[in-house]
Design a protein around this motif. Structure first.
Motif, PDB file in Angstrom:
ATOM      1  N   TYR A 197     -34.781  21.808 -30.243  1.00 28.84           N
ATOM      2  CA  TYR A 197     -35.288  22.687 -30.342  1.00 28.84           C
ATOM      3  C   TYR A 197     -35.526  23.520 -31.920  1.00 28.84           C
ATOM      4  CZ  TYR A 197     -36.392  27.727 -29.783  1.00 28.84           C
ATOM      5  OH  TYR A 197     -37.752  29.403 -30.294  1.00 28.84           O
ATOM      6  N   ASP A 251     -34.423  31.866 -27.664  1.00 30.27           N
ATOM      7  CA  ASP A 251     -35.364  32.837 -28.970  1.00 30.27           C
ATOM      8  C   ASP A 251     -35.294  33.577 -27.709  1.00 30.27           C
ATOM      9  OD1 ASP A 251     -34.807  32.335 -31.050  1.00 30.27           O
ATOM     10  OD2 ASP A 251     -36.559  31.429 -31.281  1.00 30.27           O
ATOM     11  N   SER A 289     -37.801  27.712 -26.055  1.00 28.76           N
ATOM     12  CA  SER A 289     -37.284  29.259 -26.605  1.00 28.76           C
ATOM     13  C   SER A 289     -36.621  30.154 -25.389  1.00 28.76           C
ATOM     14  CB  SER A 289     -38.620  29.532 -27.353  1.00 28.76           C
ATOM     15  OG  SER A 289     -40.509  29.373 -26.332  1.00 28.76           O
ATOM     16  N   SER A 339     -41.409  26.179 -24.058  1.00 29.19           N
ATOM     17  CA  SER A 339     -40.619  25.909 -24.165  1.00 29.19           C
ATOM     18  C   SER A 339     -39.233  26.273 -23.938  1.00 29.19           C
ATOM     19  CB  SER A 339     -41.352  25.966 -25.471  1.00 29.19           C
ATOM     20  OG  SER A 339     -40.238  26.430 -26.612  1.00 29.19           O
TER      21      SER A 339
END
Lengths: 361, 326, 370, 411
Positions: free
Chosen positions: D240, D216, D212, D210
């Protein structure tokens, strides 16, 4: 006998000007002047015109007048995440910087026996730069990029002066003119190989996995991130522009009358005093020319922030590139360019001053 | 206040080492690229053994050679034109009095202070506008249309090179004793003769310095060239910039090394010639410095201790790089 | 008046030169005779160099005409004028050898090689620089450079040779030697020399005539003796040599002499001013050279043949070849007298500072209009 | 004696100048000679260079073109060079930098007698601007999908004459009739690829799936990079965040901007130029990447893997175009057709490590190519295709530039 005005500097009364001199100006002047005018003045005016036109998808402009671009610049100035708190923080930081800077400045002034107020002014200038820099990093708009570019370029100019001064003194203190020229040529030679290739070599040297960091690690130190930081960009600016400081500064240093410095020493001045009160004023023309060139070269750099800033540390040219490139917004780009040119020229005009400008030109 | 002269050696040492540092700063990246040009590994970073393969590969790399030739061609032509125009401009600005001199001055030095990227963009806009109109006017078809390419690059390069040449030449004109030219006229030389036989030789160091600067600037220009180039006019910096998408090919390092080597040889040679000339024109220890003290000479009539003093302010010393400034 | 057509004459007619608002030369009239050595003498900024440059053609007069050998050359550019100059900075061509420097003018005029070689040889011989042909100026001393510059100018056989402070860059001894050299050259060559200087000694020792200039005007034109003995103005008197200036007022006189009254109460007689004297009461200045002033104890100078004033001897200053006495008059003004020292005798007899003295000079000292 | 000294004195200065020119004359003469030599042996030596095998076990992908070469050299010109009477002598070609094996150009020159002058661009916008300026001189241009749409909307292109391009029959129908040029009026596909995420597999315990990993919880702070491309970076941020890749609403962009600015502190840079080398050398361990670029990095570093994150990625396609004011459209058609020949297509794809739209090419590609594709994880399965979107570009997408200028301004 020099008091007799043999070469008046202003346009003189026509009757007193020699007719032959008058006639010969045009053929000497016209070709070069026209060439530069065609390549610089006309396109420059075109940029201003473009900034008032409508953008066209795919680049270029639609010939419909609009104020959108300028509107957008103003609007972008307002759309900012920073508030008065940021301004306050900038003021605080600036004040702290003034306080910190004034201690050594005052000490230096006392040591040199110069007026303290001048040193305080310098400290205040430093504080102002810190504050502006703080604002630049906090404000999320074009102003930030402008301010950042100017601050970094000033920094690069100062560093260039710091590096070029000893070198200029070193070269001009060689006795043989051949050695002098050899040293000067050694400054020029690297610049005959493409700057891109050299910058790439710098990237290699400063990479996280590059030799410098390997060395640090082998010394038991932590690796440092050099690339894509302000450090790397300013280093790149210095690397690119340094010869433009060295050459004029050398030319000025070469003309320094050593007897005057010795006289100053003889009158009891300490070496730093001689440097500040006698040497620096004498090389001022070189400093001005070099400073102007380094500043202008740096403030409009595109390759350095692109290659060494890695898209994370950008300058005005990156913003321009975005508008003329990916964004297909030539009018906005033109407006930024026009504003940028005005800012650059105006700041030069203000800092260099009328008298020194005459010397520069 | 007591005099204090200790540590006179200290600043000397500091100045020397600071200067050495600057040269290290200049040459380490060059050393890296020279090293890479002999590295077997294609992507830099690790040393995989010595090779000269990239130099032989270079011989077959048409694109790179063409780009190098384009760069040199453009730099040579631009420098040649700029030296003539710049010298003329500096003569006009420094030796003539006329209305609008200040304005002319400001235009001439515009390229020195105008941000490069703005210039590039402005020139692109300007050329696309004018060339289109020009082609329409001349009724050129798509096949034989006038388009951007070497000529437009040269137009742009000449413009900024001229400004730099004018700057440097003017610096040497300023240190030139104006009565030198008057002396020539006084002896019956007209404007042309005076220029060719007196002024030009006297400011030659400045002219050469300006040419050197112009050549360097043109050779290495990327931003402006990028905007005004056209089909077949790819210069070395543009080619290299394209290659950056992947990684700079070792052939680029090889050609850079060759250029570096050639310019070193060339300038060293020039230096040799210059030192021979200057040795012939003056006594061994300098023709201009205050230390050019008179050596007792087989002087028929008058002997005097003032050698050097009189012409000190107007050194005829052929300095290759005249510096950028009055 | 028709300009003199003799070869080597220079005539300036009402020549004026302005630079912007500055008046550099104001309506100057000057007739230079053929073969004459004439000096333009004056302080910095007096217009003498500008005047010279208008003769050589480097400046164009704002008004007036310039004649050389009777031809109007006002609009002739410098390189077509039949005059040559020696520059203050010498302006030698650094990239040429001595021989090439000297040959420059002849080459420009496309003389044939043989002639050039012969003339260059001759000229270098004249300035005693044979054997230096292949040197570069950078390898010569100042005096040698000076002589190259001379040779370079005279080799062209100009009608007039213009010299712009050629000696000012030399040190004292060399300067004195070069004075003789120049005088000798003038004699040998017989060409007209126009010599610009701010050094009165140079002008007086070398010139046939001197034009004293100030603020763009010629104050006096005359032989060195005229200029020295009969200065036409306070400026000339003060500029040439040392001089005592005494303020006075006319009280009487005739065409032969003028009676004046000093503020200190003394009545004096001096040479006449102007054609018919002055009306009583007009202010004048009396100019007396210090070496013409006698000093003697009070009452010992015969007032019959001399003008006498009385005062107090303030100081005596030994100057090596002479001694200088300063007398303060009743009104506070000072008068200087000098005497050459002779071996074994005191130049001013038994006089000592503080003594009351007579200071006197023969009648006929210059009286000047203020 | 005097005279000679003088002359040599002046000549010293002149010599210096002449010496400069002389050396360049020598250099240029050398260039000229080389021009003559190269054509003969260039194809053989040129091809391998960029894809030199990094390790002995990886078979050199470049051996593949060899079998196709002899016919190229010996065959009569017939089908591959069009009508000799209409064919020009030379053609100007504008392509992406480093996006074709230059051997192809040499082969075309030898086979058909047309010399190709190729200039390169590093951005679609640059190519568009050059063509838009008028009389660019280029007869053949290669740009990416959305740029085709822009150019056709500005009337900068001329319709292709499919009659002159018989090899159009070879093209994968999946890659035809794209959104940016319905019915392929103006363009034909050259190569295509995707934009996703490349990383060094040894740097992760569990390989990321991902965005992320970038936006993130970036585990590789200071050792990861994003592309320097407003659309790709902001698009990734938008998907996202759950928006469409081509989302233009201000609110979505404000969110995306914040996300990107947060990520900015952790990535080493926004980098489209150096990251390939950086991935190969280990300077960067994870990077938003073009598919083909991951493959190139793999050649030097077999630990490189490529994924299309769960949230999605873009598919993009580069295309042949003929500008409306092309000086020689006919020769351009011939060159397009030539590059759609299977053997030529194979050469190109071996070089770019992209995907070929030419159905006859895959069988000709070398094992080395397939080794790279499978090793890197570049296979384009249907499952992956479902997660890919096309980048769309129109007036309202100028918001991307506005948002991106904030990213630029940030540091």
């Amino acid at each position: 006998m020099m008091a007799e005005p043999t070469a008046p500097t202003t346009a003189a009364d026509p009757s007193s000007t020699r007719p032959p001199a008058r006639r010969r100006v045009a053929p000497l002047l016209a070709p070069g002047l026209l060439w530069i005018a065609v390549a610089y003045v006309v396109p420059g005016l075109l940029v201003v015109v473009y900034s008032f036109l409508t953008p066209k998808l795919g680049g270029g402009v639609v010939w419909e007048a609009t104020l959108d671009s300028w509107d957008q610049i103003v609007a972008k100035g307002r759309r900012s995440t920073a508030g008065w708190g940021t301004v306050g923080a900038a003021v605080l930081r600036g004040a702290a910087a003034v306080a910190v800077a004034s201690v050594p400045a005052v000490a230096a002034a006392r040591y040199l026996g110069r007026r303290i107020s001048a040193s305080l002014a310098l400290a205040a200038l430093f504080g102002g730069l810190v504050a502006v820099n703080h604002l630049a990093s906090e404000y999320n708009n074009y102003t930030a990029v402008f301010a950042r570019s100017v601050v970094w370029s000033v920094l690069a100019t100062v560093i260039c002066i710091g590096l070029a001064l000893p070198l200029a003194v070193f070269i001009s203190s060689r006795r043989s003119p051949v050695t002098k020229n050899a040293l000067l040529i050694a400054v020029m030679i690297p610049f005959w190989t493409s700057m891109l290739v050299r910058t790439y070599a710098i990237r290699f040297l400063f990479a996280n996995t590059g030799p410098l960091n390997n060395l640090l690690e082998s010394l038991g130190l932590d690796r440092i991130v050099f690339l894509n930081t302000r450090f790397a960009v300013i280093l790149g600016l210095v690397y690119t522009a340094l010869p433009f400081m060295i050459l004029p500064l050398y030319a000025a240093t070469e003309r320094v009358d050593r007897a005057q410095m010795e006289a100053a020493r003889d009158l009891g001045a300490r070496p730093p005093q001689v440097f500040a009160d006698v040497f620096l004023p004498m090389v001022k023309p070189g400093l001005i020319v070099g400073g102007v060139m380094v500043f202008v070269l740096s403030v409009s750099q595109y390759l350095v922030p692109t290659l060494l800033g890695g898209g994370k540390t950008n300058m005005i040219a990156n913003l321009l590139e975005l508008q003329f490139g990916e964004a297909f917004n030539w009018p906005l780009g033109a407006a930024i360019a026009a504003l940028f040119s005005v800012v650059t020229l105006a700041s030069l005009y203000v800092t260099v001053g009328r008298r020194d400008q005459e010397q520069f030109l | 206040m007591s005099r204090r002269h200790p540590g006179t050696r200290m600043p000397k040492l500091a100045i020397g080492s600071a200067s050495a540092l600057v040269y290290v700063f200049f040459y380490v990246p060059v050393a890296v690229l020279v090293l890479f040009s002999f590295n077997q590994a294609r992507t830099g970073g690790r040393w995989a053994g010595f090779t000269t393969d990239w130099y032989s590969a270079l011989a077959d790399n048409d694109r790179l050679l063409t780009a190098t030739w384009n760069s040199l061609f453009i730099a040579i032509i631009s420098t040649a034109i700029a030296v003539v125009l710049g010298t003329m401009l500096s003569l006009a600005l420094d030796r003539r009095v006329f209305r609008g001199r200040t304005a002319a001055q400001q235009v001439v030095y515009l390229p020195v202070i105008a941000p490069e990227i703005v210039t590039g963009v402005a020139l692109l806009a300007f050329f696309s506008l004018t060339l289109g109109r020009l082609n329409d006017m001349l009724g050129r078809s798509a096949q034989d249309a006038i388009r951007m390419g070497r000529p437009t690059i040269i137009i742009a390069h000449v413009a900024f090179c001229t400004a730099f040449v004018a700057l440097v030449v003017r610096a040497s004109l300023r240190t030139l004793d104006p009565s030198l030219e008057e002396a020539a006229q006084d002896l019956g030389a007209n404007g042309w003769t005076t220029f060719w036989r007196v002024t030009l030789p006297a400011i030659m160091p400045g002219v050469l310095g300006g040419a050197l600067l112009a050549f360097t600037l043109s050779l290495d220009n990327f931003v402006i060239t990028f905007f005004v180039s056209g089909p077949g006019a790819t210069t070395l910096p543009i080619e290299v910039f394209g290659q950056l998408r992947r990684t700079i090919s070792p052939e680029v390092n090889a050609i850079s090394t060759l250029i570096f080597g050639a310019s070193t040889l060339l300038l060293t040679g020039a230096l040799g010639i210059q030192s021979a000339v200057s040795r012939r024109r003056s006594r061994p220890d300098g023709d201009s410095g205050p230390d050019g003290a008179a050596v007792a000479r087989p002087d028929a009539g008058l002997r005097n201790p003032d050698a050097g003093a009189s012409h000190k302010s107007y050194p005829s010393n052929p300095q290759l790089i005249g510096g950028g400034k009055p | 008046m028709e300009p003199n057509h003799e070869r080597g004459t220079v005539s300036l007619r009402e020549v004026t030169k302005r630079f912007g608002d500055t008046l550099a030369v104001a309506a100057v009239d000057l007739e230079v005779k053929a073969g004459e050595f004439i000096s333009l003498l004056g302080p910095s900024g007096c217009g003498k160099t500008t005047t010279l440059r208008m003769i050589s053609g480097f400046e164009h007069p704002s008004e007036g005409r310039v004649f050389i050998s009777g031809r109007d050359v006002t609009d002739t550019p410098a390189h077509r004028r039949t005059v040559n100059s020696v520059f203050q900075s010498y302006a030698l061509f650094g990239h040429m050898t001595v021989a090439d420097n000297v040959a420059f003018g002849l080459r420009v005029k496309r003389r044939d090689k043989k002639t050039i070689e012969a003339k260059v040889h001759e000229a270098l011989d004249l300035v005693q620089l044979l054997g230096f042909q292949s040197r570069y100026p950078g390898q010569l001393s100042g005096g040698q450079q000076q002589r190259v510059a001379l040779a370079r100018a005279v080799v062209n056989e100009p009608e007039v040779l213009l010299l712009d402070e050629p000696l000012s860059a030399l040190d004292l001894k060399l300067r004195q030697a070069m004075r003789f050299e120049l005088t000798r050259l003038h004699g040998d060559l017989g060409m007209t020399f126009v010599f610009v200087t701010h050094d009165q000694t140079e002008a007086i020792t070398m010139s046939d005539r001197i034009a004293v200039m100030d603020q763009g005007r010629i104050h006096q034109l005359g032989t060195p003796v005229d200029i020295y003995e009969r200065p036409a103005s306070r400026f000339v008197a003060e500029f040439i040599g040392e001089v005592n200036m005494l303020e006075a007022a006319v009280v009487g006189g005739d065409g032969a002499r003028t009676e004046v009254l000093l503020p200190s109460g003394h009545r004096l007689t001096c040479a006449p001013v102007g054609a018919d004297g002055l009306s009583p009461g007009a202010p004048v200045v009396i100019a007396v050279r210090p070496q013409r002033v006698l000093l003697a104890p009070e009452g010992e100078i015969d007032p019959g043949g001399h003008a006498v004033v009385t005062g107090e001897l303030r100081e005596l200053l030994f100057l090596g070849d002479s001694t200088r006495g300063t007398v303060r008059l009743a009104d506070g003004s000072e008068l200087v007298a000098t005497r050459y020292n002779e071996a074994g005798t005191h130049p001013f007899g038994l006089l000592r500072p503080g003594d009351r003295v007579d200071a006197g000079w023969r009648h006929g000292a210059a009286c000047l209009v203020e | 004696m005097t005279k000679s000294t003088r002359i040599s004195g002046t000549r010293g200065l002149l010599l210096r100048l002449l010496a400069v020119l002389a050396v360049f004359a020598v250099v240029s003469a050398a260039c000229g000679n080389d021009d003559d030599d190269t054509t003969a042996d260039a194809p053989a030596t040129q091809a391998p260079a960029p894809t030199e095998p990094p390790a002995p076990e990886a078979p050199a992908p470049t051996e593949a073109p060899a079998p196709t070469e002899p016919p190229a050299a010996d065959e009569p010109v017939s089908g591959r060079c069009g009508d000799p009477a209409r064919l020009g002598d030379s053609i100007n070609f504008l392509n992406w930098a480093d996006y074709i094996d230059v051997a192809v150009l040499d082969m075309f020159e030898e086979e058909c007698g047309v010399s190709v002058t190729m200039d390169t661009h590093v951005a679609n916008e640059e190519a568009v601007a050059k063509v838009d300026a008028g009389n660019s001189g280029y007869s053949l241009v290669i740009v990416t999908d959305y740029a085709v749409e822009i150019m056709s909307s500005q009337d900068l292109l001329q319709p292709l004459d499919m009659g002159e391009i018989p090899n159009v029959a070879n093209i994968d129908p999946n890659q035809m009739d794209p959104y940016y040029d319905p019915g392929n009026v103006y363009s034909l596909p050259y190569q295509y690829s995707t934009t996703g995420f490349a990383f060094d597999v040894t740097a992760f315990d569990t390989p990321p799936t991902s965005y992320s990993a970038i936006f993130d919880e970036n585990p590789l702070c200071g050792q990861s990079s994003l592309l320097e491309d407003q659309r790709e970076v902001l698009g990734a941020a938008l998907v996202y965040l759950g928006y469409d890749w081509n989302e233009t609403s201000q609110a979505a962009h404000d969110e995306a901007l914040e996300l990107v600015l947060d990520a900015r502190d952790c990535v080493t840079g926004f980098d489209s130029a150096n990251y390939i080398g950086n991935l190969a050398s280990g300077e960067v361990l994870a990077a938003q990447s073009w598919g083909f670029a991951a493959g190139i990095a793999y050649l030097d570093n077999p630990n490189i893997r490529y994924i299309i994150p769960d949230e999605g990625g873009t598919i993009w396609q580069d295309n042949f175009l003929i500008p409306a004011d092309a000086p020689d459209p006919y020769t351009a058609h011939v060159l397009i057709n030539y590059m759609l020949e299977p053997d030529i297509g194979a050469l190109i794809t071996e070089f770019t490590i992209g995907y070929t739209p030419n159905l006859l090419v895959p069988p000709l590609l070398s094992d080395g190519y397939y080794e790279v594709v499978s090793g890197t994880g570049l296979e384009l399965t249907d499952e992956i295709r479902d997660r890919l979107v096309w980048q769309v570009r129109s007036e309202e997408h100028s918001i991307f530039a506005d948002t991106w200028s904030q990213v630029i301004a940030a540091g």
